[in-house]
Design an enzyme around this catalytic site. Structure first.
Site, PDB file in Angstrom:
ATOM      1  N   HIS A  68       0.969  -1.130  -0.061  1.00 25.25           N
ATOM      2  CA  HIS A  68       0.103  -0.014   0.016  1.00 25.25           C
ATOM      3  C   HIS A  68       1.127   1.351   0.117  1.00 25.25           C
ATOM      4  O   HIS A  68       1.146   1.812   1.210  1.00 25.25           O
ATOM      5  CB  HIS A  68      -1.089  -0.117   1.052  1.00 25.25           C
ATOM      6  CG  HIS A  68      -2.027   1.244   1.201  1.00 25.25           C
ATOM      7  ND1 HIS A  68      -2.847   1.108   2.113  1.00 25.25           N
ATOM      8  CD2 HIS A  68      -2.002   2.096   0.417  1.00 25.25           C
ATOM      9  CE1 HIS A  68      -3.673   2.221   1.813  1.00 25.25           C
ATOM     10  NE2 HIS A  68      -3.177   2.786   0.898  1.00 25.25           N
ATOM     11  N   PHE A  98       3.130   6.519  -5.081  1.00 29.11           N
ATOM     12  CA  PHE A  98       4.363   6.890  -5.444  1.00 29.11           C
ATOM     13  C   PHE A  98       4.048   8.188  -6.678  1.00 29.11           C
ATOM     14  O   PHE A  98       5.221   8.592  -7.195  1.00 29.11           O
ATOM     15  CB  PHE A  98       5.284   5.923  -6.079  1.00 29.11           C
ATOM     16  CG  PHE A  98       5.843   4.890  -4.875  1.00 29.11           C
ATOM     17  CD1 PHE A  98       5.906   5.511  -3.513  1.00 29.11           C
ATOM     18  CD2 PHE A  98       6.592   3.762  -5.278  1.00 29.11           C
ATOM     19  CE1 PHE A  98       6.731   4.956  -2.760  1.00 29.11           C
ATOM     20  CE2 PHE A  98       7.255   3.195  -4.205  1.00 29.11           C
ATOM     21  CZ  PHE A  98       7.187   3.526  -2.759  1.00 29.11           C
ATOM     22  N   ARG A  99       3.028   8.380  -6.730  1.00 25.41           N
ATOM     23  CA  ARG A  99       2.758   9.789  -7.533  1.00 25.41           C
ATOM     24  C   ARG A  99       3.410   9.864  -9.047  1.00 25.41           C
ATOM     25  O   ARG A  99       3.578  10.983  -9.478  1.00 25.41           O
ATOM     26  CB  ARG A  99       3.473  10.839  -6.798  1.00 25.41           C
ATOM     27  CG  ARG A  99       3.065  11.037  -5.190  1.00 25.41           C
ATOM     28  CD  ARG A  99       1.821  11.024  -4.869  1.00 25.41           C
ATOM     29  NE  ARG A  99       1.490  11.318  -3.416  1.00 25.41           N
ATOM     30  CZ  ARG A  99       0.305  11.373  -2.744  1.00 25.41           C
ATOM     31  NH1 ARG A  99      -0.620  10.673  -3.486  1.00 25.41           N
ATOM     32  NH2 ARG A  99       0.134  11.440  -1.470  1.00 25.41           N
ATOM     33  N   ASN A 152      -4.519   6.169  -7.456  1.00 22.47           N
ATOM     34  CA  ASN A 152      -4.814   7.744  -7.611  1.00 22.47           C
ATOM     35  C   ASN A 152      -3.701   8.687  -8.093  1.00 22.47           C
ATOM     36  O   ASN A 152      -3.409   9.626  -7.478  1.00 22.47           O
ATOM     37  CB  ASN A 152      -5.448   8.240  -6.213  1.00 22.47           C
ATOM     38  CG  ASN A 152      -4.433   7.999  -5.025  1.00 22.47           C
ATOM     39  OD1 ASN A 152      -3.225   7.271  -5.191  1.00 22.47           O
ATOM     40  ND2 ASN A 152      -4.461   8.802  -4.161  1.00 22.47           N
ATOM     41  N   HIS A 187     -10.762   2.076   0.123  1.00 15.86           N
ATOM     42  CA  HIS A 187     -10.901   3.161   1.229  1.00 15.86           C
ATOM     43  C   HIS A 187     -12.144   3.496   1.746  1.00 15.86           C
ATOM     44  O   HIS A 187     -13.048   3.842   0.963  1.00 15.86           O
ATOM     45  CB  HIS A 187     -10.283   4.589   0.420  1.00 15.86           C
ATOM     46  CG  HIS A 187     -10.030   5.552   1.517  1.00 15.86           C
ATOM     47  ND1 HIS A 187      -8.799   5.883   1.795  1.00 15.86           N
ATOM     48  CD2 HIS A 187     -10.983   6.425   2.142  1.00 15.86           C
ATOM     49  CE1 HIS A 187      -8.833   7.047   2.858  1.00 15.86           C
ATOM     50  NE2 HIS A 187     -10.213   7.101   2.867  1.00 15.86           N
ATOM     51  N   ASP A 243       0.791   2.807   3.442  1.00 14.01           N
ATOM     52  CA  ASP A 243       0.020   3.739   2.878  1.00 14.01           C
ATOM     53  C   ASP A 243       0.816   5.010   2.883  1.00 14.01           C
ATOM     54  O   ASP A 243       0.408   6.141   3.011  1.00 14.01           O
ATOM     55  CB  ASP A 243      -1.065   4.231   3.896  1.00 14.01           C
ATOM     56  CG  ASP A 243      -2.219   5.165   2.987  1.00 14.01           C
ATOM     57  OD1 ASP A 243      -1.999   5.353   1.592  1.00 14.01           O
ATOM     58  OD2 ASP A 243      -2.951   5.690   3.739  1.00 14.01           O
TER      59      ASP A 243
END
Ligand code: DOR
Ligand code: ZN
Length: 445
Positions: free
Chosen positions: A58, A61-62, A92, A174, A300
């Protein structure tokens, strides 16, 4: 290429004992090979413990889209520094990972710059059911039943029923109830925000418990495998009884070790979704790990720059970096006598490998991948912002001294991190998932 790791105390699947481990190329060739077995390199690990590489299932890493916070190279280096040999990354990003095409593009970026192994979840949107049904090369489906960073949200009951009914990949979600969060937010905004601690009043116990109950109900009725990420309240744990092998759950270090008393000292650095709760919740989560109602510890890891975090509430974004701190935080728990090393290996290596049906991961066993971490259980060191590898350059645990640190991280037979130095060659490989061949959690748990 053959490497022999000698004299380490090894956490093996059924016992912890001193053993020699022989690696050939990317695989574990054998435990305690015959004396004199040919090898090209010997690592003397006297005084150290050898664990399976940590699997952090989880992380955020954008990459692509928000690479000023982190990218797949820097995130993977932070993994290596923390003894993490495999990560699974959340969808996301920008664009969100909602199609096979976007997922494959992410796998390509990872192949070009990751020093550890990788996998990527596919996101549910309100209109991609067909993509979810045929998705491959992924651990599973991520649903944002409550919204968080980014704009992924599926909270319509019919849409959720369809995803649980018509897809076969394991699902994770989530869980914070959108209606409860919005109602709390409207009330607190009307009263006037008082600071970052308002976050825990908005994303409160009720929000987490309602949404988790809803997802657990969907999983039970549709007999669909479901993994509850970042459990933040003791209340949610009561929902996990009699799961029949279909339900698994995760606790994150920040929900185990931070609570609302920390806002005064740390402000937005401990603002994340789900929000931190109370000391009783910290204790309830740890107890659930110890008795097996929660099986996985993952981070996370959700980096934002300090400049972004330094904004007043509610402009400050939610999330904190943790991927390079999680193993030392848990080894320090072993040092304090709160759990055993075997339990840490179960929570951070074996369980995540099984939850996601990873092929060849999570154990020191002949034929398994040579993803390994050598740790020094006696080493004490302080977490310092300036020593962080993550691109965001800070840690909420800055100033904390921990005992028990990774000293060498081996990914698919190659040392990628040793004593503070990296081999930055992108040697990570794509994780293979057994559910593409049938799955095994229910049969071998
Ligand atoms: O605090 C969080 N930050 N929680 C999430 O669910 C997402 C994450 C992020 O991506 O920033
Ligand atoms: Zn997350």
């Amino acid at each position: 290429m053959r490497t022999l790791i000698q004299n380490a105390t090894c956490v093996l699947p059924t016992e912890t004992r001193q053993a020699d481990v022989l690696i050939e190329d990317s695989k574990i060739l054998g435990i305690d090979p015959p004396a004199g077995a040919a090898c090209d390199e010997t690592i003397d690990a006297e005084g150290l413990h050898l664990l399976p590489g940590i699997i952090d299932d989880h992380v955020h890493f954008r990459d692509p889209g928000l690479t000023h916070k982190e990218d797949l190279h820097t995130g993977s280096l932070a993994c290596a520094a923390g003894g993490v040999t495999t990560f699974l990354e959340m969808p996301n990003t920008i664009p969100p990972t909602t199609t096979q095409e976007i997922l494959s593009a992410k796998l390509d970026i990872a192949a070009s710059k990751c020093v550890v192994n990788y996998g990527f979840y596919i996101a549910a949107s309100t209109e991609n059911l067909d993509e979810l049904k045929k998705a491959t090369r992924t651990p599973g489906i991520k649903i944002f039943i409550g919204s968080s960073t980014g704009n992924l949200l599926v909270d319509d009951q019919d849409a959720l029923e369809a995803i649980f009914a018509e897809t076969t990949l394991p699902i994770t979600a989530h869980c914070e109830d959108e209606a409860t969060v919005r109602a709390n937010q409207a009330r607190i905004e009307a009263e006037g925000y008082t600071g970052h601690s308002d976050h825990s009043k908005i994303r409160n116990h009720e929000a987490a418990t309602i949404a988790t109950a809803r997802a657990v109900d969907l999983s039970r009725r549709h007999k669909h495998r479901f993994h509850v990420v970042h459990v933040s309240t003791a209340n949610e744990i009561e929902l996990f009884a009699d799961h029949g092998g279909l339900l698994t759950a995760e606790a994150c270090p920040h929900h185990l070790f931070f609570n609302v008393d920390d806002y005064d000292r740390l402000g937005s650095k401990v603002q994340m979704n789900p929000a931190i709760k109370t000391k009783a919740d910290n204790e309830g989560l740890f107890a659930a790990l110890l008795d097996g109602r929660i099986q996985v510890v993952a981070t996370d890891h959700a980096p934002h720059t300090l400049e972004e975090k330094d904004q007043p509430y509610p402009q400050s974004p939610s999330g904190l970096p943790a991927v390079e701190n999680s193993l030392p935080l848990m080894l320090d728990q072993v040092h304090q006598g709160n759990c055993s090393l075997d339990q840490v290996v179960s929570w951070m290596c074996d369980a995540p490998a099984r939850v996601w049906d990873m092929v060849g991961k999570g154990r020191i066993q002949e034929g398994y991948d040579a993803d390994l971490v050598l740790v020094d259980l006696a080493r004490s060191a302080e977490i310092r912002n300036e020593n962080q590898t993550t691109k965001c350059g800070w840690s909420p645990w800055h100033g904390k001294t921990l005992t028990g640190w990774p000293v060498r991280t081996i990914v698919m037979g190659r040392t990628v991190y040793a004593d503070g130095k990296f081999d930055e060659t992108p040697a990570g490989t794509e994780v293979l998932f057994e559910h593409e061949r049938g799955g095994f959690w229910a049969s071998t748990s």
